[in-house]
Write a protein that holds these residues in place. Structure first.
Motif, PDB file in Angstrom:
ATOM      1  N   ASN A 110     -25.278  31.976  35.701  1.00 20.15           N
ATOM      2  CA  ASN A 110     -25.831  33.320  35.546  1.00 20.15           C
ATOM      3  C   ASN A 110     -26.931  33.624  36.568  1.00 20.15           C
ATOM      4  N   ASN A 111     -27.251  32.647  37.418  1.00 24.17           N
ATOM      5  CA  ASN A 111     -28.269  32.901  38.441  1.00 24.17           C
ATOM      6  C   ASN A 111     -27.740  33.865  39.489  1.00 24.17           C
ATOM      7  N   SER A 112     -28.648  34.553  40.148  1.00 24.93           N
ATOM      8  CA  SER A 112     -28.254  35.463  41.229  1.00 24.93           C
ATOM      9  C   SER A 112     -27.750  34.666  42.429  1.00 24.93           C
ATOM     10  N   LYS A 113     -26.964  35.328  43.246  1.00 24.31           N
ATOM     11  CA  LYS A 113     -26.404  34.671  44.421  1.00 24.31           C
ATOM     12  C   LYS A 113     -27.490  34.426  45.454  1.00 24.31           C
ATOM     13  N   PRO A 114     -27.345  33.360  46.242  1.00 26.55           N
ATOM     14  CA  PRO A 114     -28.317  33.117  47.319  1.00 26.55           C
ATOM     15  C   PRO A 114     -28.252  34.228  48.359  1.00 26.55           C
ATOM     16  N   ILE A 115     -29.325  34.368  49.116  1.00 29.95           N
ATOM     17  CA  ILE A 115     -29.382  35.354  50.189  1.00 29.95           C
ATOM     18  C   ILE A 115     -29.753  34.646  51.476  1.00 29.95           C
ATOM     19  N   SER A 116     -29.148  35.075  52.560  1.00 26.95           N
ATOM     20  CA  SER A 116     -29.369  34.443  53.855  1.00 26.95           C
ATOM     21  C   SER A 116     -30.516  35.125  54.582  1.00 26.95           C
ATOM     22  N   LEU A 117     -31.518  34.321  54.964  1.00 30.76           N
ATOM     23  CA  LEU A 117     -32.668  34.822  55.707  1.00 30.76           C
ATOM     24  C   LEU A 117     -33.035  33.821  56.792  1.00 30.76           C
ATOM     25  N   ASN A 118     -33.076  34.298  58.046  1.00 27.15           N
ATOM     26  CA  ASN A 118     -33.471  33.451  59.172  1.00 27.15           C
ATOM     27  C   ASN A 118     -32.659  32.158  59.249  1.00 27.15           C
ATOM     28  N   GLY A 119     -31.391  32.264  58.937  1.00 28.92           N
ATOM     29  CA  GLY A 119     -30.516  31.098  59.043  1.00 28.92           C
ATOM     30  C   GLY A 119     -30.540  30.174  57.846  1.00 28.92           C
ATOM     31  N   PHE A 120     -31.286  30.527  56.799  1.00 28.84           N
ATOM     32  CA  PHE A 120     -31.353  29.694  55.601  1.00 28.84           C
ATOM     33  C   PHE A 120     -30.793  30.456  54.404  1.00 28.84           C
ATOM     34  N   GLU A 121     -30.159  29.692  53.496  1.00 30.24           N
ATOM     35  CA  GLU A 121     -29.694  30.260  52.239  1.00 30.24           C
ATOM     36  C   GLU A 121     -30.787  30.051  51.190  1.00 30.24           C
ATOM     37  N   ASN A 122     -31.386  31.141  50.745  1.00 27.76           N
ATOM     38  CA  ASN A 122     -32.478  31.060  49.782  1.00 27.76           C
ATOM     39  C   ASN A 122     -31.982  31.428  48.391  1.00 27.76           C
ATOM     40  N   VAL A 124     -32.949  31.103  43.822  1.00 22.17           N
ATOM     41  CA  VAL A 124     -33.996  30.946  42.809  1.00 22.17           C
ATOM     42  C   VAL A 124     -34.174  29.486  42.425  1.00 22.17           C
ATOM     43  N   CYS A 125     -33.223  28.638  42.782  1.00 24.90           N
ATOM     44  CA  CYS A 125     -33.330  27.207  42.464  1.00 24.90           C
ATOM     45  C   CYS A 125     -34.124  26.427  43.508  1.00 24.90           C
ATOM     46  N   ASP A 126     -34.459  27.065  44.608  1.00 23.32           N
ATOM     47  CA  ASP A 126     -35.236  26.374  45.641  1.00 23.32           C
ATOM     48  C   ASP A 126     -36.582  25.930  45.076  1.00 23.32           C
ATOM     49  N   VAL A 127     -36.965  24.723  45.426  1.00 16.78           N
ATOM     50  CA  VAL A 127     -38.234  24.171  44.956  1.00 16.78           C
ATOM     51  C   VAL A 127     -39.332  24.590  45.930  1.00 16.78           C
ATOM     52  N   THR A 128     -40.340  25.268  45.402  1.00 13.21           N
ATOM     53  CA  THR A 128     -41.450  25.721  46.244  1.00 13.21           C
ATOM     54  C   THR A 128     -42.748  25.088  45.764  1.00 13.21           C
ATOM     55  N   ASP A 189     -27.556  41.367  41.180  1.00  6.61           N
ATOM     56  CA  ASP A 189     -27.653  41.505  42.619  1.00  6.61           C
ATOM     57  C   ASP A 189     -28.721  40.554  43.131  1.00  6.61           C
ATOM     58  N   ASN A 190     -28.447  39.906  44.262  1.00  2.00           N
ATOM     59  CA  ASN A 190     -29.382  38.905  44.762  1.00  2.00           C
ATOM     60  C   ASN A 190     -30.512  39.492  45.579  1.00  2.00           C
ATOM     61  N   GLY A 191     -30.526  40.784  45.753  1.00  2.00           N
ATOM     62  CA  GLY A 191     -31.612  41.419  46.490  1.00  2.00           C
ATOM     63  C   GLY A 191     -31.169  42.180  47.716  1.00  2.00           C
ATOM     64  N   ASN A 192     -29.904  42.045  48.117  1.00  2.00           N
ATOM     65  CA  ASN A 192     -29.441  42.736  49.318  1.00  2.00           C
ATOM     66  C   ASN A 192     -29.564  44.251  49.189  1.00  2.00           C
ATOM     67  N   ILE A 193     -29.218  44.766  48.006  1.00  2.00           N
ATOM     68  CA  ILE A 193     -29.303  46.210  47.796  1.00  2.00           C
ATOM     69  C   ILE A 193     -30.749  46.679  47.894  1.00  2.00           C
ATOM     70  N   LEU A 212     -37.797  42.330  43.786  1.00  2.00           N
ATOM     71  CA  LEU A 212     -37.508  40.995  44.320  1.00  2.00           C
ATOM     72  C   LEU A 212     -38.176  39.908  43.482  1.00  2.00           C
ATOM     73  N   LYS A 213     -39.395  40.167  43.003  1.00  2.00           N
ATOM     74  CA  LYS A 213     -40.052  39.197  42.125  1.00  2.00           C
ATOM     75  C   LYS A 213     -39.256  39.007  40.837  1.00  2.00           C
ATOM     76  N   ALA A 214     -38.675  40.090  40.333  1.00  3.68           N
ATOM     77  CA  ALA A 214     -37.873  39.990  39.110  1.00  3.68           C
ATOM     78  C   ALA A 214     -36.619  39.167  39.334  1.00  3.68           C
ATOM     79  N   ARG A 215     -36.181  39.054  40.578  1.00  5.07           N
ATOM     80  CA  ARG A 215     -34.998  38.247  40.898  1.00  5.07           C
ATOM     81  C   ARG A 215     -35.363  36.822  41.278  1.00  5.07           C
ATOM     82  N   GLY A 216     -36.646  36.462  41.118  1.00  6.38           N
ATOM     83  CA  GLY A 216     -37.063  35.089  41.352  1.00  6.38           C
ATOM     84  C   GLY A 216     -37.521  34.794  42.770  1.00  6.38           C
ATOM     85  N   TRP A 217     -37.705  35.825  43.584  1.00  7.62           N
ATOM     86  CA  TRP A 217     -38.169  35.604  44.955  1.00  7.62           C
ATOM     87  C   TRP A 217     -39.650  35.240  44.950  1.00  7.62           C
TER      88      TRP A 217
END
Length: 349
Positions: A110-122, A124-128, A189-193, A212-217
């Motif tokens: 049920n997680n949103s799809k990753p989004i590509s930014l600067n050559g990376f797939e980002n 919500v599961c990314d560890v920050t 939506d993963n944020g592209n829209i 974007l914050k609501a989508r886990g960014w």
């Protein structure tokens, strides 16, 4: 002599840091249980100062077990778990003892799809750590559900020169339950829209951050997105650092139109009340006519929180003048009659 001189050198070569004496940080986790898709926040505080430690130097590592059931690990020397340093010897030399805020979401279909930014797939599961991406799990994030069970999140000191030399400081359990995370609904939506709408100017900057914050960014991902669509301050000709999301950080509760309204109460100024105190005196003339005279006329002004000055009441002064004129005429008439009567008596004699 040579043998005796070699003993201290041998001890120096084999000297090592006692990891058990370095101390333990304070670690909290929120929440401590949840279904797949749950966003986890780990706070590491009261980090020990290791700047005075001699070589070999230690680092503080976190071990995350959540990708282990899928056979996906990014580092091979952590016993099948994902691990990376969150505090190093160089950090200690730079006096970087700030709390470490670690965030990530569990894998879920049920997680949103990753989004590509600067050559990376980002995702919500990314560890920050303090909004800086340390590990990425874009291929796993929305294709699998985290299996139920109890997982052990571990913190340990590890020597930089020998990864097999570790000392565990903290073990934090997390229980993965069944069900769907409250923050997860149908695949969103993963944020592209949102990026396109903001780029086209159809949504405000505050809406852009909020959505974007609501989508886990996190802030770093949002900054990268702004760079891609040319909305960083320097790209828009605005002075200020690009790494600061001033609108979101200083006003995270901004309204959709990013405006602030003040409640203004307009109250009518009360009209002053004029109260008159007039003393009335009767004067009797010879013809027994009664005349009214206003004496000690005074005006008292009652008002509430106002600097309003009332106009003069002309009718009051008119009445006073008329009264005084009548009084003067009456006195003159009395005097005239008295004088006339007195002369008549004189003539009669």
């Amino acid at each position: 002599m040579i043998g005796l001189g070699a003993i201290p050198l041998c001890n120096l070569v084999w000297a090592t840091t006692d990891l058990g004496t370095l101390g333990s940080p304070y670690v909290t986790i929120s929440p401590n249980s949840g279904p797949p898709g749950t966003k986890i926040t780990i706070t590491v505080s009261h980090i020990p100062d290791i700047s005075k430690i001699n070589y070999p130097y230690p680092d503080l590592y976190i071990y995350l077990p959540f990708s282990q059931p899928f056979g996906t690990t990014l580092t091979s020397h952590c016993g099948g778990q994902d691990c990376f340093p969150i505090y190093t010897y160089n950090d200690a030399l730079n006096q970087d003892f700030v709390d470490r805020i670690i965030t990530f979401s569990l894998p879920s279909t049920n997680n949103s799809k990753p989004i590509s930014l600067n050559g990376f797939e980002n995702s919500v599961c990314d560890v920050t750590v303090n909004d800086k991406v340390m590990e990425r799990f874009s291929t796993l994030c929305n294709t699998k559900d985290e299996p139920q069970g109890t997982y052990q999140i571990k913190f340990a000191w590890m020597l930089e020169s020998d990864s097999e030399q570790i000392h565990t400081t903290n073990i934090i359990p997390f229980v993965v339950t069944s069900g769907i995370s409250p923050s997860a609904g149908p695949v969103a939506d993963n944020g592209n829209i949102i990026l396109k709408e903001y780029q086209n100017g159809t949504i405000s900057q505050a809406q852009f951050y909020t959505e974007l914050k609501a989508r886990g960014w996190n802030d770093e991902q949002i900054r990268q997105a702004l760079a891609v669509i040319g909305k960083l301050p320097h790209q828009m000709g605005i002075s200020g650092p690009d790494d600061k999301l001033s609108i979101y950080q200083t006003n995270s509760t901004a309204s959709p139109t990013n405006t602030t309204q003040k409640n203004t109460t307009i109250s009518a100024i009360p009209q002053p009340k004029i109260k008159q105190d007039i003393n009335i005196t009767k004067i009797k003339g010879q013809d027994n006519a009664s005349f009214l005279v206003q004496q000690n006329s005074s005006i008292r002004l009652t008002q509430s929180n106002s600097t309003f000055q009332p106009p003069q009441n002309d009718s009051i002064w008119n009445n006073i003048i008329i009264g005084l004129s009548i009084t003067a005429a009456a006195i003159m008439a009395v005097v005239f009659i008295f004088v006339k009567m007195h002369r008549s008596k004189e003539n009669a004699r």
